[in-house]
Scaffold this motif. Sequence first.
Motif, short mmCIF file in Angstrom:
data_model
loop_
_atom_site.label_atom_id
_atom_site.label_comp_id
_atom_site.label_asym_id
_atom_site.label_seq_id
_atom_site.Cartn_x
_atom_site.Cartn_y
_atom_site.Cartn_z
N GLU A 40 0.81 -1.21 0.00
CA GLU A 40 0.00 0.00 0.00
C GLU A 40 0.85 1.26 0.00
OE1 GLU A 40 0.43 -1.30 4.32
OE2 GLU A 40 0.21 -2.22 2.33
N ARG A 41 2.00 1.19 0.70
CA ARG A 41 2.88 2.36 0.76
C ARG A 41 3.54 2.61 -0.60
NH1 ARG A 41 3.01 6.23 2.64
NH2 ARG A 41 5.22 6.48 3.21
N GLY B 106 -9.07 0.37 -4.85
CA GLY B 106 -8.21 1.54 -4.69
C GLY B 106 -8.37 2.48 -5.87
N GLU C 209 -4.92 7.28 -0.39
CA GLU C 209 -4.43 6.18 0.44
C GLU C 209 -4.97 4.86 -0.08
OE1 GLU C 209 -5.54 6.95 4.46
OE2 GLU C 209 -4.18 8.68 4.67
N TYR C 210 -4.17 3.80 0.14
CA TYR C 210 -4.50 2.49 -0.42
C TYR C 210 -4.45 1.46 0.70
CZ TYR C 210 -3.83 5.00 -4.74
OH TYR C 210 -3.95 5.91 -5.75
N ALA C 211 -5.61 0.84 0.96
CA ALA C 211 -5.71 -0.13 2.06
C ALA C 211 -5.30 -1.51 1.59
CB ALA C 211 -7.13 -0.15 2.61
N PRO C 212 -4.48 -2.23 2.39
CA PRO C 212 -4.08 -3.58 2.00
C PRO C 212 -5.14 -4.60 2.36
CG PRO C 212 -3.04 -2.98 4.06
CD PRO C 212 -3.82 -1.78 3.63
N HIS C 213 -5.05 -5.73 1.72
CA HIS C 213 -5.95 -6.85 2.00
C HIS C 213 -5.08 -8.10 2.07
CE1 HIS C 213 -9.44 -9.45 1.92
NE2 HIS C 213 -8.93 -10.11 0.88
N ASP D 1 -0.24 -10.13 0.87
CA ASP D 1 -0.72 -8.78 1.12
C ASP D 1 -0.95 -8.11 -0.24
OD1 ASP D 1 -0.55 -8.65 4.04
OD2 ASP D 1 1.60 -8.95 3.70
N GLU E 74 1.08 4.47 -2.69
CA GLU E 74 0.94 5.86 -2.25
C GLU E 74 2.11 6.70 -2.74
OE1 GLU E 74 0.50 5.52 1.94
OE2 GLU E 74 -1.51 4.62 1.82
N ALA F 288 -2.58 -4.90 -2.58
CA ALA F 288 -3.05 -3.52 -2.67
C ALA F 288 -3.28 -3.19 -4.14
CB ALA F 288 -2.04 -2.57 -2.06
#
Length: 592
Positions: A440-441, A502, A512-516, A477, A444, A479
């Motif tokens: 996710e980072r 996203g 912002e991007y949320a992980p799954h 993980d 971003e 994103a």
Amino acid sequence: MKERTHETPGAPSGWWRHLHELWLAAVRAQDVTMLATRVYSALSEVPGAAAVVGARWAGRETSYLRRWTPDSDETVTWYPAAADWPGGAVPPPVGTPGEPPRVRRCDPGTVAPLVAPALRGTGAVTVLECLFPLGTDDTAGLWIALDRPPSEDEEQELRERLEQVADILMVSNRRILEDEVHERRQARDAFLAEASLQMDESLEVEETLRRVARLAVPAVAEGCAVHLLRPDGGLEPVATAHVAADAQAWLGEVALHDAWLAERLRQVAGQSRGRVLRGGDLSGGPFGPDAVGDGKTIRALSVSPLRARGRVLGTLTFLYHRDDTSLADLPTLADLAGRAALAIDTATLYAQRRQHVETLQRQLLPRVLPEAPGVLLSAAYEVGDPSLDVGGDFYDAVVAGDRISLFIGDVCGRGAEAAAYTALARHTLRTLLTDGMAPERTLERLNGALVEEGAARFVTALVVTLTPAAGGGWDADIAGAGHPWPLVRHADGTVEELPARGLLLGVVPGAEYAPHRVRLADGDALVLFTDGLTEARAADGTCFEDLLHDAVRGIGPVDELSARRLVTAASDFREMGDDDTAVLIAHLRGRP
């Protein structure tokens, strides 16, 4: 013998009827000889006519000799090759097209030698001769033989009638010649248009060269050879064609090895115009009556330079076995050579550009995928747009410690700008993932870089990091940034879609991007792809997306070709859709 009625010169109504009928027939005739019946019918009614003779000749060669006499119901025609040919020497040509007919009075002893034998035994005392040009080096004549000398008024009337008939024949022949020119022009234009279509259908150099050779045989000539200029200045045969299959190999050998032909090609290649060789021009070469083998029957040879965009590319050679070369005039050959040269040059430039694009495309994709413990990676890429602009699809894999990161993405559009953003996206993600940054980072950071660049194109991407789980299997993980969600084919054959929501990259600052996170088992296969795969359409509009789960389920054995098989399945399905396709598959085999 048919019954004849004579008219006096003072009763013109019958003559004008004949003349009117002759005009009506003349506007429909395909050849002036088709008017013979009406011409002889009209002239046979001249009072005192003992015979009517007509002839046509080109240069010193007679075409035919025709005669009517009162004791026959129809005309008799002789041809020079016939055993009973009665004709004599041919008169000299008469004027040029457009000049008026020439009428003179003579006696049977001074008439033209061509027709004198045909007048013997007819009782002719006086002859009126009318000679007139039908075309360049094409002359015709009419002779009315009278059984008595005409009066001055009668002679003047006969002269006018002969001139009127000759005028109709000349006008009709001129119309026929103009129609023939028009038909030839139409045939030439149709051939050249078809030739352009045929040559433009392919952008492959070798196929274009074969088309150039094939389309002209036998439409233009019986044989054809295409030579292209080598870097050292020599000419190399690149395509040959011959209407006779057994002459094909011979022509290929001549085009490759014959020094006489090579010298003629070299001469023409340096000129702006083509050249036709026939007769003595063929002496010393492999063509013409002095040659041996397949070349002996060749009557002419034409060589045209291939020039396009100010450059000499080579030569286009045609071999003619027949006399009819109606499509082989130099302007037509020059036009055909120009179109062929442009098609060849375009195909060559296309091939060069394709090579450059492929080189650039390879720079935007990993040369090889890394080896990762417990994971077998498979990837494939297919260009869907034939425009030869660099696509924006990209993928890569990064191994950092015991972690394996996969990413795939797509830059909107094609071309140089798309390639620049593709390089930026790929190298940014690769650098950040190599440093161990979370999926996710990385998205971003890439979004920020694109926004800062003022990107005019949005980017989609998907990042997956695989980490060995303590109890076996892998923690994934995931994103996503506006990219198609990945699929996982479980070991039991079921296929599942994994969510990866996203925003698109490069659009919203500070997104912002949320992980799954999901747990994957050994034996599972994780499938990442771009939308070119799902948007491939069949002719009925069905999308490959509808078949994607079944295709993933049936991609076959776990190996390096799994991604290629999936891309091929979509390609075979596709009738519409021109987007590039990228597929990256990770087969999870378990750590040793």
